[in-house]
Design a protein around this motif. Structure first.
Motif, PDB file in Angstrom:
ATOM      1  N   SER A 114     -15.809 -16.756  37.163  1.00 35.20           N
ATOM      2  CA  SER A 114     -15.076 -17.876  36.557  1.00 35.20           C
ATOM      3  C   SER A 114     -14.157 -18.475  37.608  1.00 35.20           C
ATOM      4  N   ASP A 149     -10.635 -20.867  38.449  1.00 33.09           N
ATOM      5  CA  ASP A 149      -9.319 -21.277  37.951  1.00 33.09           C
ATOM      6  C   ASP A 149      -8.664 -22.123  39.039  1.00 33.09           C
ATOM      7  N   VAL A 193     -18.297 -19.461  34.490  1.00 28.55           N
ATOM      8  CA  VAL A 193     -17.453 -20.146  33.519  1.00 28.55           C
ATOM      9  C   VAL A 193     -16.499 -21.059  34.291  1.00 28.55           C
ATOM     10  N   HIS A 194     -16.622 -22.362  34.075  1.00 27.20           N
ATOM     11  CA  HIS A 194     -15.813 -23.352  34.781  1.00 27.20           C
ATOM     12  C   HIS A 194     -14.529 -23.617  33.997  1.00 27.20           C
ATOM     13  N   ASP A 195     -13.489 -23.976  34.743  1.00 24.96           N
ATOM     14  CA  ASP A 195     -12.193 -24.218  34.103  1.00 24.96           C
ATOM     15  C   ASP A 195     -12.024 -25.648  33.640  1.00 24.96           C
ATOM     16  N   CYS A 250     -18.335 -23.898  30.006  1.00 24.69           N
ATOM     17  CA  CYS A 250     -16.998 -24.440  30.239  1.00 24.69           C
ATOM     18  C   CYS A 250     -15.972 -23.611  29.476  1.00 24.69           C
ATOM     19  N   CYS A 251     -14.766 -23.546  30.005  1.00 26.00           N
ATOM     20  CA  CYS A 251     -13.693 -22.810  29.363  1.00 26.00           C
ATOM     21  C   CYS A 251     -13.472 -23.333  27.946  1.00 26.00           C
ATOM     22  N   ARG A 277      -9.983 -25.125  27.410  1.00 26.89           N
ATOM     23  CA  ARG A 277      -9.882 -26.491  27.922  1.00 26.89           C
ATOM     24  C   ARG A 277     -10.731 -27.458  27.088  1.00 26.89           C
ATOM     25  N   THR A 303     -13.115 -17.954  27.903  1.00 28.23           N
ATOM     26  CA  THR A 303     -12.191 -18.795  28.667  1.00 28.23           C
ATOM     27  C   THR A 303     -12.197 -18.354  30.122  1.00 28.23           C
ATOM     28  N   SER A 304     -11.931 -19.304  31.031  1.00 26.12           N
ATOM     29  CA  SER A 304     -11.901 -18.987  32.452  1.00 26.12           C
ATOM     30  C   SER A 304     -10.629 -18.255  32.839  1.00 26.12           C
ATOM     31  N   ALA A 358      -4.894 -19.762  27.936  1.00 24.57           N
ATOM     32  CA  ALA A 358      -5.744 -20.928  27.678  1.00 24.57           C
ATOM     33  C   ALA A 358      -5.373 -21.644  26.390  1.00 24.57           C
TER      34      ALA A 358
END
Length: 662
Positions: free
Chosen positions: A202, A204, A268-270, A292-293, A296, A614-615, A621
């Motif tokens: 992931s 951040d 997992v992208h933030d 995706c996170c 977010r 979540t990232s 988050a």
């Protein structure tokens, strides 16, 4: 005559004692004399002979030539005790002597540094110095402190008081110790990651106080004790946000820890922008799926859902009211007095934050709770009414109608932030529950609340592709939900989609056991069974067995479905026949207790349940905009930030692994 002289002598002695007792009070009002300063200095030294003295703090022997300069210099350099400390010690000692007449004042008098320092303190041993230095280094990376901490005057005075003979290391030496501890911890984590079958990465992205953008890469996996581990792998300056740059950094970091591309299952992208730009590239080059996170993404859905003109105007007026009471002491005092008159608890208004949508719910809930007290204060305060207007009746009603919608979303965030729901397996069931709950708060046709509810539901369904079953089939979140004993029935999907997921997992299990060794072992086992069949047939012919064969039983019951079913598929069917678990069940604990029953399915669950929703940490988050660790992280220096953050997140986990092996 003798008696009279005795009384005069006694009275004279008392008078003399009183005068002697009063004389020092005038001397204490004057500056400290050289004799008193020398007396204070001698409290730290013991005179061995006419030319040699010994320090009571460190037992070091010094030459003495009837001068106090060298002794004071030793106290200043070695023990961080300046001339001011010595004078404060003398002043505190003299001022406390004024209250010697009463016992309780003597007990509570100020205590000077010289009185608290152990005069018989021995020199600090090498082992104790190592322990203190290691504790100072631990304070740096545990509390996210800069290395320059050791140069602070307050820190020097504290260490000098607690351990006078300890020599504080320099910043260079502390940086060397930090690199050494970082190298050892990194090697230990690298050795542990070699045994991890699947790893999720992931990202951040954050900004320091120096306006430098950093990219922190975190690895997520389930260890041998079925704990969801989250280890920071690398923190590097992000100079290029291009998609190929992110992919190269992830590939390089995985290689540094000896993790192959096949061992990485998901990224997992933030941010949604990072997902859109690099998802296809990561899939094509490395075969990594992307998510995706959830924090977010949900934040963005709610923000777009509240983009209604009437809602924005009402929230703007509510923020001005809260800001007025927060920054005006007079208005705040009047609000407290009004609540006291109404026999209500005095509660403070809450201001929402743009980066934390749940604070909007808190602001509206508290404002509605204090509605009548706030309205009365604003109506009575004419000066305030010129700058802050109260909400109108329809605006108060709009806030009241928005509250159930925001509460539903906050409940969903609280659910996803719990420890047992950290995996992505809880995400899709939660999103379907949010959509179903929002449909019950649609309101009357054409009303504002119905518009807000519809926009939020549309954004959630669009960004997670909930209506498209084919796209959902490609998401690792669906497989993770199937491998979660709480949501394995996939009741939120259609029957056809559930069958597709079932077949997909069955194919995954089949491909997981197919290998050259399995082919060779299966061929040898087939030969062995064929040989046994031949021998068994001959043996049966010789004995003339009259028992009917298995095929004759098939005339009655049909073919046994478990005869040709591989063992791994039998495990899957047995897993599906298990009853559903309650929502508060921890799936990691359940698999820890049932891994021996379904080992093949458990290996697949270890891979997919390790994917986080979540990232960053779920609490950060969903609820925390700027936590204390995040603020401390942004103040670190660039040259030390990677090593300090690595040890801050991973050191305790690595130590627990060492204790577990022992």
């Amino acid at each position: 005559m003798v008696l009279r002289s005795y009384h005069l002598a006694r009275d004279g002695s008392v008078g003399s004692r009183r005068r002697k007792g009063n004389e020092p009070s005038y001397k204490r009002a004057s500056p400290v004399s050289c004799q008193e300063s020398a007396q204070t200095t001698w409290e730290f030294f013991k005179k061995l002979n006419e030319r040699c003295v010994e320090c009571s703090l460190c037992r070091k022997q010094l030459c003495y030539h009837n001068s106090m300069t060298s002794l004071r210099e030793h106290l200043r350099r070695k023990h961080n005790l300046s001339e001011l400390d010595l004078r404060q010690s003398q002043d505190e000692g003299s001022s406390s002597s004024e209250s010697m007449g009463q016992e309780h004042e003597v007990k509570n008098k100020p205590v000077s540094i010289s009185q608290l320092v152990l005069h018989d303190a021995r020199p600090c041993s090498e082992k104790r110095e190592e322990v203190i230095s290691d504790l100072i280094l631990g304070m740096v990376f545990r509390d996210l402190q800069p290395l320059s901490l050791i140069n602070n005057e307050g820190f020097k005075r504290l260490v000098g008081f607690l351990e006078p003979s300890y020599k504080i290391p320099s910043s260079t030496l502390l940086a060397t110790s930090l690199r050494h501890k970082y190298t050892i911890a990194k090697l230990q984590l690298e050795h542990h990651l070699h045994s991890v079958p699947s790893l999720t990465l992931s990202t951040d992205t954050w900004t320091s106080q120096g306006k430098q953008t950093y990219l922190t890469i975190v690895g997520h996996f389930i260890d041998c004790r079925w704990r969801l581990a989250r280890c920071v792998l690398k923190t590097t300056p992000q100079y290029n946000p291009a998609p190929d740059y992110i992919g190269e950094v992830l590939y390089t970091v995985a290689g540094e820890f000896g993790v192959s591309c096949k061992a990485v299952s998901c990224v997992v992208h933030d941010s949604a922008s990072g997902l859109l730009s690099s998802a296809r590239l990561l899939q094509e080059r490395f075969g990594w799926s992307s998510l995706c996170c959830a924090g977010r993404m949900l934040q963005l859905c709610i923000k777009l859902g509240l983009q209604v003109e009437q809602v924005q105007h009402t929230l703007s007026v509510a923020r001005r009211i809260v800001n007025h009471f927060v920054h005006s002491p007079r208005a705040n005092a009047e609000l407290g007095a009004k609540l006291a008159e109404m026999n209500k608890e005095r509660l403070a208004l809450v201001m929402d934050a743009a980066t934390r949508w749940s604070s909007t719910f808190d602001m509206c809930e508290r404002l509605l709770e204090l509605r009548w007290a706030v309205s009365m204060v604003l109506e009575e305060d004419r000066a305030g009414s010129l700058t802050v207007q109260n909400l109108s009746d329809h605006q108060w009603k709009l806030l009241q109608d928005l509250l159930p919608i925001l509460k539903t979303l906050k409940v969903a965030s609280s659910f996803l932030s719990e420890e047992q729901n950290a995996s992505v397996s809880s995400l899709v069931p939660c999103l379907h529950g949010v959509i179903t709950a929002l449909m019950h708060h649609h309101g009357d046709p054409g009303c504002i609340v119905r518009t807000v509810s519809a926009k939020i539901r549309t954004e959630i369904a669009k960004r997670w592709h909930l209506p498209d079953d084919d796209v959902m089939m490609e998401s690792p979140a669906i497989v993770a939900s199937f491998l979660d004993p709480r949501f394995k029935d996939l009741r939120f999907l259609s029957a056809d989609t559930r069958d597709k997921v079932h077949n997909k997992v069955k194919n995954m299990l089949s491909s997981a056991v197919v290998s050259p060794q399995s082919h060779s072992s299966s061929s040898s086992s087939d030969e062995h069974s064929a040989r046994e069949h031949e021998l068994g047939g001959k043996h049966r012919d010789r004995k003339g067995s009259h028992r009917p064969g298995q095929c004759e039983y098939d005339l009655l019951f049909g073919e046994d479905p478990t005869e040709r079913m591989p063992e791994i598929h039998q495990q899957l069917e047995s897993y599906l026949t298990e009853p559903l678990r309650k929502r508060n069940t921890n799936p990691f604990e359940w698999w820890k207790n049932n891994e021996h029953r379904f080992p093949a399915v458990a290996n697949l669950a270890r891979q997919y349940l390790a994917i986080p929703a979540t990232s960053v940490s779920a609490t950060t988050a969903f609820f925390c905009s700027n936590s204390i660790p995040d603020l401390a992280r942004s103040a670190l220096l660039p040259e030390d930030i990677d090593q300090i953050l690595f040890l801050h997140k991973n050191f305790d986990y690595i130590e627990s692994l060492k204790r577990y092996r022992q």
